[in-house]
Write a protein that holds these residues in place. Structure first.
Motif, PDB file in Angstrom:
ATOM      1  N   LEU A  72      19.463   9.826 -25.922  1.00 30.50           N
ATOM      2  CA  LEU A  72      18.469   8.735 -25.886  1.00 30.50           C
ATOM      3  C   LEU A  72      18.283   8.215 -24.464  1.00 30.50           C
ATOM      4  CD1 LEU A  72      19.324   6.513 -28.999  1.00 30.50           C
ATOM      5  CD2 LEU A  72      17.172   7.704 -28.562  1.00 30.50           C
ATOM      6  N   GLU A  73      19.391   8.041 -23.777  1.00 33.98           N
ATOM      7  CA  GLU A  73      19.329   7.518 -22.414  1.00 33.98           C
ATOM      8  C   GLU A  73      18.550   8.459 -21.517  1.00 33.98           C
ATOM      9  OE1 GLU A  73      22.495   5.252 -19.532  1.00 33.98           O
ATOM     10  OE2 GLU A  73      23.137   7.169 -20.413  1.00 33.98           O
ATOM     11  N   SER A  74      18.798   9.760 -21.655  1.00 31.88           N
ATOM     12  CA  SER A  74      18.104  10.761 -20.835  1.00 31.88           C
ATOM     13  C   SER A  74      16.615  10.805 -21.162  1.00 31.88           C
ATOM     14  CB  SER A  74      18.749  12.134 -21.070  1.00 31.88           C
ATOM     15  OG  SER A  74      18.078  13.128 -20.346  1.00 31.88           O
ATOM     16  N   GLU A  75      16.293  10.804 -22.457  1.00 34.81           N
ATOM     17  CA  GLU A  75      14.875  10.861 -22.848  1.00 34.81           C
ATOM     18  C   GLU A  75      14.151   9.579 -22.482  1.00 34.81           C
ATOM     19  OE1 GLU A  75      12.124  12.117 -26.708  1.00 34.81           O
ATOM     20  OE2 GLU A  75      14.275  11.699 -26.992  1.00 34.81           O
ATOM     21  N   HIS A  76      14.849   8.458 -22.576  1.00 36.37           N
ATOM     22  CA  HIS A  76      14.234   7.178 -22.223  1.00 36.37           C
ATOM     23  C   HIS A  76      13.830   7.162 -20.745  1.00 36.37           C
ATOM     24  CE1 HIS A  76      14.256   2.875 -21.025  1.00 36.37           C
ATOM     25  NE2 HIS A  76      13.654   2.729 -22.211  1.00 36.37           N
ATOM     26  N   LYS A  77      14.714   7.667 -19.896  1.00 35.12           N
ATOM     27  CA  LYS A  77      14.384   7.740 -18.472  1.00 35.12           C
ATOM     28  C   LYS A  77      13.186   8.659 -18.232  1.00 35.12           C
ATOM     29  CE  LYS A  77      19.067   6.877 -16.719  1.00 35.12           C
ATOM     30  NZ  LYS A  77      20.221   7.460 -15.965  1.00 35.12           N
ATOM     31  N   LYS A  78      13.195   9.791 -18.922  1.00 36.18           N
ATOM     32  CA  LYS A  78      12.112  10.761 -18.749  1.00 36.18           C
ATOM     33  C   LYS A  78      10.775  10.193 -19.204  1.00 36.18           C
ATOM     34  CE  LYS A  78      10.734  15.388 -20.272  1.00 36.18           C
ATOM     35  NZ  LYS A  78      11.124  16.576 -21.078  1.00 36.18           N
ATOM     36  N   LEU A  79      10.739   9.572 -20.380  1.00 34.96           N
ATOM     37  CA  LEU A  79       9.478   9.034 -20.895  1.00 34.96           C
ATOM     38  C   LEU A  79       9.012   7.827 -20.085  1.00 34.96           C
ATOM     39  CD1 LEU A  79      10.131   9.272 -24.749  1.00 34.96           C
ATOM     40  CD2 LEU A  79       8.610  10.717 -23.368  1.00 34.96           C
ATOM     41  N   SER A  80       9.970   7.056 -19.569  1.00 34.86           N
ATOM     42  CA  SER A  80       9.610   5.875 -18.777  1.00 34.86           C
ATOM     43  C   SER A  80       8.885   6.272 -17.487  1.00 34.86           C
ATOM     44  CB  SER A  80      10.869   5.067 -18.436  1.00 34.86           C
ATOM     45  OG  SER A  80      11.475   4.590 -19.614  1.00 34.86           O
ATOM     46  N   GLN A  92       3.704  21.478 -20.328  1.00 33.45           N
ATOM     47  CA  GLN A  92       4.445  20.972 -21.496  1.00 33.45           C
ATOM     48  C   GLN A  92       4.719  19.473 -21.406  1.00 33.45           C
ATOM     49  OE1 GLN A  92       7.927  19.901 -21.661  1.00 33.45           O
ATOM     50  NE2 GLN A  92       8.009  19.883 -19.416  1.00 33.45           N
ATOM     51  N   LEU A  93       4.584  18.923 -20.202  1.00 37.34           N
ATOM     52  CA  LEU A  93       4.809  17.487 -20.020  1.00 37.34           C
ATOM     53  C   LEU A  93       3.601  16.727 -20.520  1.00 37.34           C
ATOM     54  CD1 LEU A  93       6.819  15.420 -18.862  1.00 37.34           C
ATOM     55  CD2 LEU A  93       5.570  15.559 -16.700  1.00 37.34           C
ATOM     56  N   GLU A  94       3.848  15.939 -21.569  1.00 38.44           N
ATOM     57  CA  GLU A  94       2.758  15.160 -22.131  1.00 38.44           C
ATOM     58  C   GLU A  94       3.165  13.700 -22.259  1.00 38.44           C
ATOM     59  OE1 GLU A  94       1.962  15.813 -26.318  1.00 38.44           O
ATOM     60  OE2 GLU A  94       3.736  17.115 -26.444  1.00 38.44           O
ATOM     61  N   ILE A  95       2.251  12.834 -22.166  1.00 45.17           N
ATOM     62  CA  ILE A  95       2.491  11.392 -22.287  1.00 45.17           C
ATOM     63  C   ILE A  95       2.192  10.987 -23.724  1.00 45.17           C
ATOM     64  CG2 ILE A  95       1.824   9.120 -21.465  1.00 45.17           C
ATOM     65  CD1 ILE A  95       1.057  10.415 -18.814  1.00 45.17           C
ATOM     66  N   ASP A  96       3.325  10.627 -24.480  1.00 47.13           N
ATOM     67  CA  ASP A  96       3.193  10.277 -25.900  1.00 47.13           C
ATOM     68  C   ASP A  96       3.623   8.820 -26.066  1.00 47.13           C
ATOM     69  OD1 ASP A  96       3.229   9.979 -28.609  1.00 47.13           O
ATOM     70  OD2 ASP A  96       4.445  11.757 -29.024  1.00 47.13           O
ATOM     71  N   PRO A  97       2.690   7.890 -26.092  1.00 49.90           N
ATOM     72  CA  PRO A  97       3.010   6.458 -26.211  1.00 49.90           C
ATOM     73  C   PRO A  97       3.825   6.150 -27.469  1.00 49.90           C
ATOM     74  CG  PRO A  97       0.725   6.756 -25.601  1.00 49.90           C
ATOM     75  CD  PRO A  97       1.232   8.108 -25.956  1.00 49.90           C
ATOM     76  N   MET A  98       3.540   6.856 -28.595  1.00 51.57           N
ATOM     77  CA  MET A  98       4.254   6.597 -29.840  1.00 51.57           C
ATOM     78  C   MET A  98       5.721   7.007 -29.717  1.00 51.57           C
ATOM     79  SD  MET A  98       4.137   5.274 -32.769  1.00 51.57           S
ATOM     80  CE  MET A  98       2.353   5.117 -32.986  1.00 51.57           C
ATOM     81  N   ARG A  99       5.950   8.203 -29.119  1.00 49.14           N
ATOM     82  CA  ARG A  99       7.317   8.663 -28.922  1.00 49.14           C
ATOM     83  C   ARG A  99       8.047   7.716 -27.985  1.00 49.14           C
ATOM     84  NH1 ARG A  99      11.768  10.575 -31.021  1.00 49.14           N
ATOM     85  NH2 ARG A  99      13.121  11.580 -29.475  1.00 49.14           N
ATOM     86  N   MET A 100       7.375   7.289 -26.968  1.00 49.90           N
ATOM     87  CA  MET A 100       7.960   6.352 -26.016  1.00 49.90           C
ATOM     88  C   MET A 100       8.366   5.060 -26.717  1.00 49.90           C
ATOM     89  SD  MET A 100       8.971   5.601 -23.055  1.00 49.90           S
ATOM     90  CE  MET A 100       9.452   4.098 -22.204  1.00 49.90           C
ATOM     91  N   GLN A 101       7.520   4.608 -27.610  1.00 47.30           N
ATOM     92  CA  GLN A 101       7.789   3.374 -28.328  1.00 47.30           C
ATOM     93  C   GLN A 101       9.018   3.529 -29.224  1.00 47.30           C
ATOM     94  OE1 GLN A 101       4.409   1.952 -30.540  1.00 47.30           O
ATOM     95  NE2 GLN A 101       5.549   0.286 -31.497  1.00 47.30           N
ATOM     96  N   VAL A 105      11.532   5.796 -28.945  1.00 43.82           N
ATOM     97  CA  VAL A 105      12.742   5.966 -28.132  1.00 43.82           C
ATOM     98  C   VAL A 105      13.167   4.631 -27.533  1.00 43.82           C
ATOM     99  CG1 VAL A 105      13.695   7.031 -26.050  1.00 43.82           C
ATOM    100  CG2 VAL A 105      12.323   8.393 -27.643  1.00 43.82           C
ATOM    101  N   GLU A 106      12.178   3.874 -27.054  1.00 42.36           N
ATOM    102  CA  GLU A 106      12.464   2.568 -26.457  1.00 42.36           C
ATOM    103  C   GLU A 106      13.132   1.644 -27.479  1.00 42.36           C
ATOM    104  OE1 GLU A 106      12.739  -0.644 -23.965  1.00 42.36           O
ATOM    105  OE2 GLU A 106      12.045   1.345 -23.369  1.00 42.36           O
ATOM    106  N   ALA A 107      12.616   1.673 -28.702  1.00 47.39           N
ATOM    107  CA  ALA A 107      13.158   0.805 -29.744  1.00 47.39           C
ATOM    108  C   ALA A 107      14.594   1.190 -30.102  1.00 47.39           C
ATOM    109  CB  ALA A 107      12.276   0.862 -30.987  1.00 47.39           C
ATOM    110  N   ARG A 108      14.835   2.508 -30.275  1.00 48.72           N
ATOM    111  CA  ARG A 108      16.176   2.958 -30.669  1.00 48.72           C
ATOM    112  C   ARG A 108      17.174   2.761 -29.529  1.00 48.72           C
ATOM    113  NH1 ARG A 108      18.474   5.098 -34.822  1.00 48.72           N
ATOM    114  NH2 ARG A 108      20.145   6.644 -34.697  1.00 48.72           N
ATOM    115  N   TYR A 109      16.726   3.017 -28.316  1.00 53.34           N
ATOM    116  CA  TYR A 109      17.605   2.836 -27.144  1.00 53.34           C
ATOM    117  C   TYR A 109      17.985   1.360 -26.987  1.00 53.34           C
ATOM    118  CZ  TYR A 109      19.144   2.993 -22.264  1.00 53.34           C
ATOM    119  OH  TYR A 109      19.869   2.883 -21.095  1.00 53.34           O
ATOM    120  N   SER A 110      17.029   0.478 -27.189  1.00 55.00           N
ATOM    121  CA  SER A 110      17.279  -0.957 -27.066  1.00 55.00           C
ATOM    122  C   SER A 110      18.207  -1.450 -28.160  1.00 55.00           C
ATOM    123  CB  SER A 110      15.954  -1.740 -27.118  1.00 55.00           C
ATOM    124  OG  SER A 110      15.133  -1.393 -26.036  1.00 55.00           O
TER     125      SER A 110
END
Length: 557
Positions: free
Chosen positions: A210-218, A290-299, A301-306
């Motif tokens: 989660l921490e790694s993906e959160h940094k990547k999506l941020s 392959q790098l895509e900006i997914d606001p829903m995924r970001m949301q 991940v952000e929620a679970r990480y928090s």
């Protein structure tokens, strides 16, 4: 059997060596001569407390040594073998006391602690003091005397073992019971915490992901933009890109290396660089695609990480340890639930164990009641012969089924007696006089002693307060006991001394400075003189000698 006693500088004894034989041995002597010193010395040999007052005045130490023949004493032999102190068929016990009060103990020449002397002593001899009859007034001693007579040690051991099991189970149950409220409170707290963590359901290693993906999506927008710019500069720019520049340099220098071969390594490196730039550009193209900006995924991940961070702060643990913390709480909760289940199991087991104990105690009680009748009958027979013809003796066994468990069962034992016709039986101490107690006590001691396996019995003036025809009966009792057991009796009664198989005389010698005690074995003529002295006092008359001779003849007939 006691075969030899050696005493050095003990009390008023300077040197004393005495050989003992089987049968009944009477020890007599003048008042104050030290008849009981041999008994005191044997007590010291068997672990009694020592003090500096035991050392003869002017000596640096006192020493007592006793030799026992133990070939036929299974208990003593087993004990000696168990402690690796076996020495053929004899055991020699030695005790040394310094003038400062310090003492040392030895068994067959090996130093041992006092506790071992006491432990071995119980298999060698028993000492009955002149006030021993007072002990039978206590109910615990009455129970012990009855048990000794009954010879049901196996039943006592079973009751004791059941009691120990019951005691252990009760302690464990009580411990769990006392902590039940704390466990309940803790379980409720854990249940709430575990439910919250179960709902979050963090898996092992998930927080790091989660921490790694959160940094990547941020930073996804920045990653995409910078990756595209880099790809453009490396590969796509029409006016200038890195790949074209390197390839152009390779082309120019390749033509020149014919004129200067030293350019060849440079051309090689540039060629390799061109290949690597091309590969890097291809990898960068694939990365940007392959790098895509997914606001829903970001949301999400952000929620679970928090939430993971919030739970870690709530439980005061590091975020990366949250999963392990969850497992620890679950394990603790499981143990608490098991403890509650164990409490119910122990409660059920406790009923079974207590039932087993009460059955063992009941069997022991039944054996006591059976033996009590025979024991009481023998006591009556003996005291009737000692001028207490109207005495009725009874042993009351009260079994308290609801009583507090004890390692010796649930019985209370009471010696009951009536010394006059028409008198109701009552507890021993409430009925008998001092003289009556002496006679009853002596009868009980003789009867209980005859039923034990100890080879040597010592009676130290247990006939105190007895005289006349009663004394003669006491002598008969002790002689009868001496036919199967070694009996050593310190006495002042001629009727008792005359019944002995052997007689020893204790005398005291004093000069102006010191006092010494001596003990000698008496021949028949000497015995007659000593018996006459006991009968008539220090002045020996022909009548006293004749009476003594007749008493000895009658006693040995």
């Amino acid at each position: 059997m006691l075969t030899h006693l050696s005493i050095r500088n003990f009390a008023v004894v300077k040197t004393l060596n005495v050989d003992f034989t089987q049968g009944m041995t009477a020890i007599t002597g003048e008042t104050g001569a030290g008849k009981s010193i041999s008994v005191d010395a044997l007590g010291l040999c068997l672990g009694e407390r020592a003090d500096s007052g035991m050392v003869r005045t002017g000596a640096t130490k006192a020493e007592v040594s006793a030799t026992f023949y133990v070939k036929n004493l299974a208990g003593a032999l087993n004990w000696l073998e168990e402690h690796e102190l076996t020495d053929a068929d004899e055991v020699i016990i030695r005790r040394v006391v310094s003038s400062e009060g310090r003492s040392k103990a030895f068994i067959n020449g090996t130093p041992v602690p006092l506790q071992q002397l006491k432990s071995l002593g119980q298999f060698l001899l028993s000492i009955h003091g002149q006030h021993a009859h007072q002990h039978i007034l206590k109910n615990d001693n009455q129970r012990n005397l009855l048990d000794q007579y009954a010879e049901h040690q196996h039943l006592i051991e079973k009751a004791s073992a059941s009691y120990q099991t019951l005691k252990t189970q009760k302690r464990q149950y009580q411990s769990l019971l006392e902590g039940q409220q704390q466990r309940t409170d803790r379980s409720q707290l854990l249940s709430y915490q575990i439910q919250e963590l179960d709902e979050f359901a963090l898996t092992e290693g998930e927080f790091h992901e989660l921490e790694s993906e959160h940094k990547k999506l941020s930073h996804s927008q920045t990653l995409l933009e910078q990756s595209q710019i880099s790809f453009h500069q490396l590969y796509e720019a029409d006016d200038f890109n890195a790949l074209s520049a390197v390839q152009s340099s390779v082309d120019r220098l390749s033509e020149l290396q014919e004129h200067d071969p030293s350019l060849t390594p440079i051309v090689t490196m540039l060629t390799e660089a061109s290949i690597q730039i091309d590969e890097a550009a291809n990898e960068l193209r694939a990365y940007t695609e392959q790098l895509e900006i997914d606001p829903m995924r970001m949301q999400n991940v952000e929620a679970r990480y928090s939430q993971a961070l919030n739970l870690s702060r709530k439980h005061n643990v590091q975020p990366e340890s949250l999963y392990d913390f969850h497992q620890e709480l679950s394990a603790e909760y499981k143990n608490l639930v098991q403890d509650d289940s164990l409490l119910e199991e122990l409660k059920a087991q406790l009923l079974v164990v207590e039932s087993d104990y009460r059955k063992a105690a009941l069997r022991l009680s039944a054996s006591r009641k059976k033996s009590a009748k025979a024991f009481a009958k023998e006591v009556e027979q003996h005291v009737h012969q000692m001028n207490m013809a109207d005495t009725e003796f009874e042993i009351a066994i009260n079994y308290d089924e609801q009583g507090t468990p004890h390692n010796l069962g649930l019985d209370s034992v009471h010696f009951m007696v009536s010394t006059n016709k028409g008198q109701a039986k009552d507890n021993l101490e409430k009925v008998v006089s001092g003289g009556e107690l002496s006679r009853i006590g002596l009868a009980i001691q003789v009867i209980s002693s005859s039923s034990c396996d100890i080879a040597t019995m010592i009676f130290d003036e247990v006939d105190s307060g007895i005289s006349g025809s009663t004394a003669s009966v006491v002598g008969q009792l002790l002689r009868k006991l001496g036919e199967s057991t070694q009996v050593i009796c310190v006495t002042h009664l001629p009727q008792v001394a005359a019944r002995a198989h052997n007689q020893m005389f204790v005398t005291k010698f004093s000069d102006k400075n010191t006092t010494e005690t001596h003990m000698i074995s008496l021949q028949e003529s000497e015995r007659i003189e000593e018996l006459a002295r006991l009968l008539a006092g220090d002045t020996l008359t022909e009548s006293a000698m004749a009476n003594a001779r007749e008493l000895l003849e009658i006693s040995n007939s």
